[in-house]
Design a protein around this motif. Sequence first.
Motif, PDB file in Angstrom:
ATOM      1  N   GLY A  54       0.468  -1.434   0.069  1.00 55.15           N
ATOM      2  CA  GLY A  54       0.467  -0.023  -0.133  1.00 55.15           C
ATOM      3  C   GLY A  54       1.159   1.750   0.335  1.00 55.15           C
ATOM      4  N   GLY A  55       2.439   1.343   0.116  1.00 55.07           N
ATOM      5  CA  GLY A  55       2.979   2.243  -0.364  1.00 55.07           C
ATOM      6  C   GLY A  55       4.790   1.670  -0.669  1.00 55.07           C
ATOM      7  N   LYS A  56       5.203   2.592  -0.185  1.00 58.60           N
ATOM      8  CA  LYS A  56       6.577   2.367  -0.995  1.00 58.60           C
ATOM      9  C   LYS A  56       7.474   1.697  -0.120  1.00 58.60           C
ATOM     10  N   SER A  57       8.263   0.960  -0.706  1.00 55.80           N
ATOM     11  CA  SER A  57       9.255  -0.582  -0.951  1.00 55.80           C
ATOM     12  C   SER A  57      10.416  -0.364   0.159  1.00 55.80           C
ATOM     13  N   ASP A  58      10.459  -0.214   0.872  1.00 51.12           N
ATOM     14  CA  ASP A  58      12.663  -0.731   1.253  1.00 51.12           C
ATOM     15  C   ASP A  58      13.071  -0.941   0.417  1.00 51.12           C
ATOM     16  N   ILE A  59      12.274  -2.069  -0.448  1.00 53.09           N
ATOM     17  CA  ILE A  59      13.399  -2.692  -1.952  1.00 53.09           C
ATOM     18  C   ILE A  59      13.336  -2.209  -2.800  1.00 53.09           C
ATOM     19  N   GLU A  60      12.714  -1.179  -3.264  1.00 55.87           N
ATOM     20  CA  GLU A  60      12.231  -0.626  -4.744  1.00 55.87           C
ATOM     21  C   GLU A  60      14.291  -0.244  -5.569  1.00 55.87           C
ATOM     22  N   GLY A  61      14.073  -0.796  -6.025  1.00 58.54           N
ATOM     23  CA  GLY A  61      15.506  -0.852  -6.717  1.00 58.54           C
ATOM     24  C   GLY A  61      17.002  -1.649  -6.575  1.00 58.54           C
ATOM     25  N   ILE A  62      15.987  -2.681  -5.782  1.00 63.88           N
ATOM     26  CA  ILE A  62      17.245  -3.682  -5.301  1.00 63.88           C
ATOM     27  C   ILE A  62      16.520  -4.368  -5.819  1.00 63.88           C
ATOM     28  N   PHE A  63      15.263  -4.883  -6.017  1.00 70.78           N
ATOM     29  CA  PHE A  63      14.518  -6.453  -5.631  1.00 70.78           C
ATOM     30  C   PHE A  63      13.292  -5.677  -7.322  1.00 70.78           C
ATOM     31  N   PRO A  64      13.176  -6.659  -8.197  1.00 67.47           N
ATOM     32  CA  PRO A  64      11.574  -6.272  -8.579  1.00 67.47           C
ATOM     33  C   PRO A  64      10.896  -6.638  -8.141  1.00 67.47           C
ATOM     34  N   PRO A  65       9.465  -5.288  -7.849  1.00 66.86           N
ATOM     35  CA  PRO A  65       8.246  -5.626  -7.693  1.00 66.86           C
ATOM     36  C   PRO A  65       7.582  -7.082  -8.323  1.00 66.86           C
ATOM     37  N   PRO A  66       6.478  -7.720  -8.131  1.00 67.86           N
ATOM     38  CA  PRO A  66       5.675  -6.744  -6.701  1.00 67.86           C
ATOM     39  C   PRO A  66       5.913  -7.020  -5.938  1.00 67.86           C
ATOM     40  N   TYR A  67       5.320  -6.222  -4.908  1.00 68.44           N
ATOM     41  CA  TYR A  67       5.268  -6.266  -3.537  1.00 68.44           C
ATOM     42  C   TYR A  67       3.921  -6.518  -2.738  1.00 68.44           C
ATOM     43  N   PHE A  68       4.782  -7.254  -1.677  1.00 68.87           N
ATOM     44  CA  PHE A  68       3.245  -7.367  -0.759  1.00 68.87           C
ATOM     45  C   PHE A  68       2.786  -7.184   0.599  1.00 68.87           C
ATOM     46  N   GLU A  69       1.883  -7.479   1.313  1.00 66.25           N
ATOM     47  CA  GLU A  69       2.681  -6.687   2.766  1.00 66.25           C
ATOM     48  C   GLU A  69       1.508  -7.650   3.544  1.00 66.25           C
ATOM     49  N   TRP A  70       0.912  -8.846   4.425  1.00 65.99           N
ATOM     50  CA  TRP A  70       0.400  -9.611   5.302  1.00 65.99           C
ATOM     51  C   TRP A  70      -0.992  -8.850   5.834  1.00 65.99           C
ATOM     52  N   PHE A  71      -0.752  -7.572   6.617  1.00 63.46           N
ATOM     53  CA  PHE A  71      -1.283  -6.692   7.211  1.00 63.46           C
ATOM     54  C   PHE A  71      -1.239  -5.493   7.039  1.00 63.46           C
ATOM     55  N   GLN A  72      -2.004  -4.009   7.677  1.00 64.11           N
ATOM     56  CA  GLN A  72      -1.093  -2.874   7.991  1.00 64.11           C
ATOM     57  C   GLN A  72      -1.761  -2.628   9.448  1.00 64.11           C
ATOM     58  N   PHE A  73      -0.393  -1.816   9.542  1.00 68.05           N
ATOM     59  CA  PHE A  73      -0.550  -1.129  11.204  1.00 68.05           C
ATOM     60  C   PHE A  73      -0.148   0.346  11.023  1.00 68.05           C
ATOM     61  N   GLU A  74      -0.370   0.915  12.884  1.00 60.77           N
ATOM     62  CA  GLU A  74      -0.426   1.803  13.065  1.00 60.77           C
ATOM     63  C   GLU A  74       1.448   2.045  13.247  1.00 60.77           C
ATOM     64  N   LYS A  75       1.525   3.810  12.893  1.00 62.27           N
ATOM     65  CA  LYS A  75       2.940   3.961  13.738  1.00 62.27           C
ATOM     66  C   LYS A  75       3.772   2.893  15.035  1.00 62.27           C
ATOM     67  N   ASP A  76       2.835   3.265  16.384  1.00 63.18           N
ATOM     68  CA  ASP A  76       3.167   2.887  17.551  1.00 63.18           C
ATOM     69  C   ASP A  76       2.316   1.285  17.399  1.00 63.18           C
ATOM     70  N   PHE A  77       2.319   0.737  16.318  1.00 61.27           N
ATOM     71  CA  PHE A  77       1.839  -0.837  16.265  1.00 61.27           C
ATOM     72  C   PHE A  77       0.595  -1.286  17.367  1.00 61.27           C
ATOM     73  N   THR A  78      -0.107  -0.732  17.103  1.00 59.63           N
ATOM     74  CA  THR A  78      -1.011  -1.076  18.330  1.00 59.63           C
ATOM     75  C   THR A  78      -2.454  -1.614  17.926  1.00 59.63           C
ATOM     76  N   GLU A  79      -2.566  -0.810  16.061  1.00 58.41           N
ATOM     77  CA  GLU A  79      -3.615  -1.132  15.073  1.00 58.41           C
ATOM     78  C   GLU A  79      -3.563  -2.122  14.881  1.00 58.41           C
ATOM     79  N   TYR A  80      -4.233  -3.065  13.981  1.00 62.85           N
ATOM     80  CA  TYR A  80      -4.035  -3.347  12.818  1.00 62.85           C
ATOM     81  C   TYR A  80      -4.928  -3.767  11.847  1.00 62.85           C
ATOM     82  N   THR A  81      -4.451  -3.499  10.866  1.00 64.49           N
ATOM     83  CA  THR A  81      -5.646  -3.652   9.780  1.00 64.49           C
ATOM     84  C   THR A  81      -5.865  -4.817   8.722  1.00 64.49           C
ATOM     85  N   ASN A  82      -7.046  -5.427   9.189  1.00 61.94           N
ATOM     86  CA  ASN A  82      -6.743  -6.910   8.028  1.00 61.94           C
ATOM     87  C   ASN A  82      -6.286  -8.066   8.425  1.00 61.94           C
TER      88      ASN A  82
END
Length: 238
Positions: A54-82
């Motif tokens: 859902g946003g920029k990957s830290d491996i862009e330019g290092i390893f080709p896309p596509p990129y994925f995530e298992w779930f989403q979270f807030e910055k303090d890691f106390t709220e999770y989506t999906n």
Amino acid sequence: MEVAQEEKKKKMKILCLHGFRTSGSFLKKQISKWDPSIFAHFDMDFPDGLFPAGGKSDIEGIFPPPYFEWFQFEKDFTEYTNLEECVKYLCEYIMSKGPFDGLLGFSQGATLSALLLGYQAQASRIASFIFIVLLCNIFSREVMVDMADIYFWKQGKVLKDHPPLKFFISISGSKFRTPDICDVAYKDPIKAKSVHFIGDKDWLKLPSQDLATAFDNPLIIRHPQGHTVPRLDARLDC
């Protein structure tokens, strides 16, 4: 052909879960720095995360896309989506592609793997408790079945019909932080054998150490690097 199939059956099967906004292919590349002879003993499965990045990957330019995530979270890691959707998906994946002997995860994948192990362990204890209660006729069968269905549904069926997962390899993993998860997944020490790779310069060093405490007699392997899969020929301390 039959010989090859028999050899594959004898290998221990490992589900390998990648980190945030990367891919199964990238995790496979990450651990390819380990001695190839290690992998001769395992049948390893590297699925992609349930959701596109859902946003920029830290491996862009290092390893080709596509990129994925298992779930989403807030910055303090106390709220999770999906997260519930993700747990349900992985339980179904494990049941359809398994049985698996163990789990390997990096970062978000390690955090998620530990959650599945904790949920499965608790599901086993709840199932045993329900059996004893039914045996003693404390509640009716209908009431206990309803209670079990509610519990197992909430935890995404928690692999209650899958053989106990035997081991876990964590690389830069951490615990979930919300009480409703912690009170279930980490309530009791997880009995699966576990190895925890923890980097001295990893921003998840302390959370990784905390995750190790959720396991019974964990093996902790420290390395001098950061948030990465270390080379096994590097300076490692147990």
